[in-house]
Design a protein around this motif. Structure first.
Motif, PDB file in Angstrom:
ATOM      1  N   SER A 118       0.842  -1.188   0.000  1.00  0.00           N
ATOM      2  CA  SER A 118       0.000   0.000   0.000  1.00  0.00           C
ATOM      3  C   SER A 118       0.879   1.241   0.000  1.00  0.00           C
ATOM      4  CB  SER A 118      -0.890  -0.007   1.246  1.00  0.00           C
ATOM      5  OG  SER A 118      -1.567   1.221   1.392  1.00  0.00           O
ATOM      6  N   ALA A 119       0.506   2.239  -0.780  1.00  0.00           N
ATOM      7  CA  ALA A 119       1.359   3.419  -0.940  1.00  0.00           C
ATOM      8  C   ALA A 119       1.654   4.095   0.391  1.00  0.00           C
ATOM      9  CB  ALA A 119       0.708   4.412  -1.895  1.00  0.00           C
ATOM     10  N   VAL A 120       0.684   4.146   1.268  1.00  0.00           N
ATOM     11  CA  VAL A 120       0.882   4.860   2.526  1.00  0.00           C
ATOM     12  C   VAL A 120       1.848   4.129   3.456  1.00  0.00           C
ATOM     13  CG1 VAL A 120      -0.986   3.842   3.915  1.00  0.00           C
ATOM     14  CG2 VAL A 120      -0.398   6.277   4.189  1.00  0.00           C
ATOM     15  N   GLU A 121       2.144   2.885   3.158  1.00  0.00           N
ATOM     16  CA  GLU A 121       3.098   2.108   3.947  1.00  0.00           C
ATOM     17  C   GLU A 121       4.414   1.883   3.210  1.00  0.00           C
ATOM     18  OE1 GLU A 121       2.537   1.436   6.986  1.00  0.00           O
ATOM     19  OE2 GLU A 121       0.429   2.027   7.001  1.00  0.00           O
ATOM     20  N   ALA A 122       4.572   2.466   2.032  1.00  0.00           N
ATOM     21  CA  ALA A 122       5.716   2.134   1.179  1.00  0.00           C
ATOM     22  C   ALA A 122       7.004   2.836   1.595  1.00  0.00           C
ATOM     23  CB  ALA A 122       5.405   2.469  -0.276  1.00  0.00           C
ATOM     24  N   GLY A 123       6.915   4.040   2.110  1.00  0.00           N
ATOM     25  CA  GLY A 123       8.106   4.813   2.426  1.00  0.00           C
ATOM     26  C   GLY A 123       8.906   4.212   3.564  1.00  0.00           C
ATOM     27  N   PRO A 124      10.197   3.977   3.368  1.00  0.00           N
ATOM     28  CA  PRO A 124      11.032   3.427   4.443  1.00  0.00           C
ATOM     29  C   PRO A 124      11.027   4.329   5.682  1.00  0.00           C
ATOM     30  CG  PRO A 124      12.168   3.256   2.342  1.00  0.00           C
ATOM     31  CD  PRO A 124      10.943   4.094   2.100  1.00  0.00           C
ATOM     32  N   SER A 161       3.800  12.197   2.526  1.00  0.00           N
ATOM     33  CA  SER A 161       5.224  11.926   2.695  1.00  0.00           C
ATOM     34  C   SER A 161       5.490  10.429   2.747  1.00  0.00           C
ATOM     35  CB  SER A 161       5.737  12.591   3.983  1.00  0.00           C
ATOM     36  OG  SER A 161       7.094  12.257   4.218  1.00  0.00           O
ATOM     37  N   ARG A 162       4.621   9.706   3.443  1.00  0.00           N
ATOM     38  CA  ARG A 162       4.845   8.276   3.675  1.00  0.00           C
ATOM     39  C   ARG A 162       4.823   7.447   2.399  1.00  0.00           C
ATOM     40  NH1 ARG A 162       0.817   6.746   8.483  1.00  0.00           N
ATOM     41  NH2 ARG A 162       1.231   4.676   7.592  1.00  0.00           N
ATOM     42  N   VAL A 163       4.321   7.998   1.314  1.00  0.00           N
ATOM     43  CA  VAL A 163       4.347   7.268   0.041  1.00  0.00           C
ATOM     44  C   VAL A 163       5.786   6.951  -0.353  1.00  0.00           C
ATOM     45  CG1 VAL A 163       3.806   7.411  -2.423  1.00  0.00           C
ATOM     46  CG2 VAL A 163       2.155   8.250  -0.720  1.00  0.00           C
ATOM     47  N   THR A 164       6.720   7.837  -0.033  1.00  0.00           N
ATOM     48  CA  THR A 164       8.134   7.563  -0.343  1.00  0.00           C
ATOM     49  C   THR A 164       9.040   7.661   0.886  1.00  0.00           C
ATOM     50  OG1 THR A 164       8.492   9.895  -0.938  1.00  0.00           O
ATOM     51  CG2 THR A 164       7.956   8.359  -2.731  1.00  0.00           C
ATOM     52  N   HIS A 165       8.655   8.453   1.875  1.00  0.00           N
ATOM     53  CA  HIS A 165       9.524   8.698   3.035  1.00  0.00           C
ATOM     54  C   HIS A 165       8.695   8.656   4.313  1.00  0.00           C
ATOM     55  CE1 HIS A 165      12.059  10.080  -0.228  1.00  0.00           C
ATOM     56  NE2 HIS A 165      13.079  10.162   0.599  1.00  0.00           N
TER      57      HIS A 165
END
Length: 327
Positions: A118-124, A161-165
């Protein structure tokens, strides 16, 4: 233009988008150089990435991807992620359809999305994943979500932000930048006061919601001593803010940003978005704005953004010379 000068909202909205892209393109040739190696800053310089003049980088492309997503579907992190993946895979939103630069954290996040995360969980969320890759693209949130509460804007900035970070440092920097940009669009009167107010609102929001990790990150941001143009998100925020806040023109702001060296395109994009919103679109040199590659990617998005200003009698189009002030 002095602090607090009145500008119509469309001039600020268009200025923010074009200002971000022009700053990015101006900074691309100087990326990775030390400050001491940058003697002059000139439009169309040849340098690091050997790109044609007027080429914006991942900073500008992912900013446009977020803008397009917000205008087309509202706030939807999965749509934001899909559009970012489309940029990575197919060069959408990039000049010439070609991707020539991508950060490691962003690359890992987009790969995770492609594999079903899921995009919202993707960001490291690792401590070392505190780069500026979400801050560099967050500007459209303030431009489009103008009617939500400050608290909701903060929440949206965290999620985008959480999509990538995913690290709290990145979320906090994105939230603060969004609050600052919002106040500029509303015509707030002085730059130091804007930042003071935005910081106070952000701290109160975190305290009310007991977000201890975000409070810690905000403490770190507020105590940060460095202004070195690095890719670290907090250093990047302050380098861009100081370049903008001490400038007396759009050109001065982006030039000061690039003179920090290192991550010049990103620092200048972040500062350029603020400077464009503050000084207005007409403050951006016409030959710089006109010299961007593939402006056809940008103009329809700017027109759609301006059309979200329903409360104002002032209407304009980037594709028409006509302006109607009174009906």
């Amino acid at each position: 233009m002095p602090d607090g000068a009145a500008l119509p909202l469309p001039a600020r909205l268009a200025g923010a988008v074009w200002g971000h892209l022009v700053g990015d393109a101006l900074g691309v040739p100087y990326e990775f150089l030390r400050a001491s190696d940058i003697t002059t800053v000139a439009w169309g310089a040849k340098g690091t990435h050997h790109q044609p003049p007027g080429t914006w980088s991942d900073d500008g492309a992912l900013m446009l991807a977020l803008l397009d997503s917000l205008l087309a579907t509202g706030f939807d992190t999965n749509d934001q992620g899909r559009r970012a993946v489309d940029w990575r895979r197919h060069g959408r939103y990039a000049p010439g359809g070609r991707v020539f630069d991508i950060g490691g954290t962003t690359s890992a996040a987009l790969a995770a999305i492609e594999h079903g995360t899921s995009a919202v969980e993707a960001g490291p969320t690792a401590d070392h994943a505190s780069g500026n890759g979400s801050l560099m693209r967050i500007l459209p949130l303030a431009l489009v979500a103008r009617d939500v509460t400050d608290e909701r804007l903060v929440e949206m900035a965290h999620l985008a932000s959480r999509v990538t970070h995913g690290h709290p440092r990145c979320q906090v920097a994105c939230a603060l930048y969004s609050l600052v940009a919002r106040r500029m669009l509303a015509g707030a009167g002085d730059r130091p006061g804007i930042l003071v107010d935005a910081r106070a609102v952000l701290r109160a929001t975190y305290e009310d919601r007991d977000l201890t990790g975000h409070l810690t990150a905000l403490d770190e941001l507020e105590a940060w001593p460095g202004r070195s143009g690095r890719g670290h998100v907090i250093d990047s925020f302050w380098s861009a803010w100081d370049a903008f806040s001490g400038a007396d023109s759009y050109v001065d702001a982006v030039t000061r940003a690039i003179r920090y060296g290192r991550d010049t395109d990103t620092t200048a994009a972040i500062a350029g978005g603020l400077a464009g919103a503050w000084f207005g679109v007409d403050a951006i040199p016409a030959d710089w704005r006109g010299g961007l590659r593939d402006p056809g990617i940008v103009r329809p998005l700017v027109d759609r953004l301006i059309e979200t200003d329903r409360a104002d009698r002032w209407r304009t189009s980037t594709t028409s010379p006509l302006r109607v002030d009174e009906v």
